[in-house]
Write a protein that holds these residues in place. Sequence first.
Motif, PDB file in Angstrom:
ATOM      1  N   VAL A   4       4.441   6.874  -3.015  1.00 56.73           N
ATOM      2  CA  VAL A   4       4.440   5.567  -2.377  1.00 56.73           C
ATOM      3  C   VAL A   4       4.709   5.866  -0.917  1.00 56.73           C
ATOM      4  N   GLN A   6       5.072   4.541   2.932  1.00 56.63           N
ATOM      5  CA  GLN A   6       5.350   3.377   3.758  1.00 56.63           C
ATOM      6  C   GLN A   6       5.279   3.777   5.222  1.00 56.63           C
ATOM      7  N   ARG A   7       4.438   3.057   5.964  1.00 60.68           N
ATOM      8  CA  ARG A   7       4.376   3.269   7.411  1.00 60.68           C
ATOM      9  C   ARG A   7       5.612   2.613   8.001  1.00 60.68           C
ATOM     10  N   VAL A   8       6.369   3.393   8.766  1.00 57.88           N
ATOM     11  CA  VAL A   8       7.637   2.888   9.286  1.00 57.88           C
ATOM     12  C   VAL A   8       7.717   3.027  10.800  1.00 57.88           C
ATOM     13  N   ASN A 136       9.598  -1.224   7.590  1.00 58.02           N
ATOM     14  CA  ASN A 136       8.200  -1.038   7.217  1.00 58.02           C
ATOM     15  C   ASN A 136       7.360  -1.692   8.303  1.00 58.02           C
ATOM     16  N   PRO A 139       3.646  -5.084   7.192  1.00 58.49           N
ATOM     17  CA  PRO A 139       4.018  -3.930   6.384  1.00 58.49           C
ATOM     18  C   PRO A 139       2.794  -3.195   5.852  1.00 58.49           C
ATOM     19  N   THR A 141       2.098  -0.356   2.901  1.00 56.85           N
ATOM     20  CA  THR A 141       2.578   0.438   1.771  1.00 56.85           C
ATOM     21  C   THR A 141       1.362   0.843   0.945  1.00 56.85           C
TER      22      THR A 141
END
Length: 150
Positions: A4, A6-8, A136, A139, A141
Amino acid sequence: MKVVIQRVSKAHVTIDKKIMASISQGLLIFLGIVNDDTIEDISWLANKTANLRIFADENDVMNKSLLDVNGDAIVVSQFTLHAATKKGNRPSYIKAAKPDIAIPLYESFVKELEFVLGKTVQTGEFGADMKVELINDGPVTIIIDSKNKE
């Protein structure tokens, strides 16, 4: 092998109130491993992750990869990604690899991702009780399973 992603805009992992990993722009990657995962899964997934075009270009279109933006990454082991929830209300983790199989594959994934990115990848601690905080960005994901690559 499942991730998984997630661009943060920032993220950090804390263990026993001590920050173990911290990044600004980049990817927070939760990694789940099953018994039949192999080095081929690692190579394919590390390359897919590093080259996934989920960062904005100059036209604000998701067209750049982690490599393109020189972003950072944190990889966190997470056996719960392979939870079976079909029967009852208590998830079963029977598909998740035991530590003797999962730890070497986890470490190999981190090393492969470091090789592809050409930089150090931060991590949590395998099996530890971690607190993960993130913002995030988007967001965004993405879930990728190496068993579904075709």
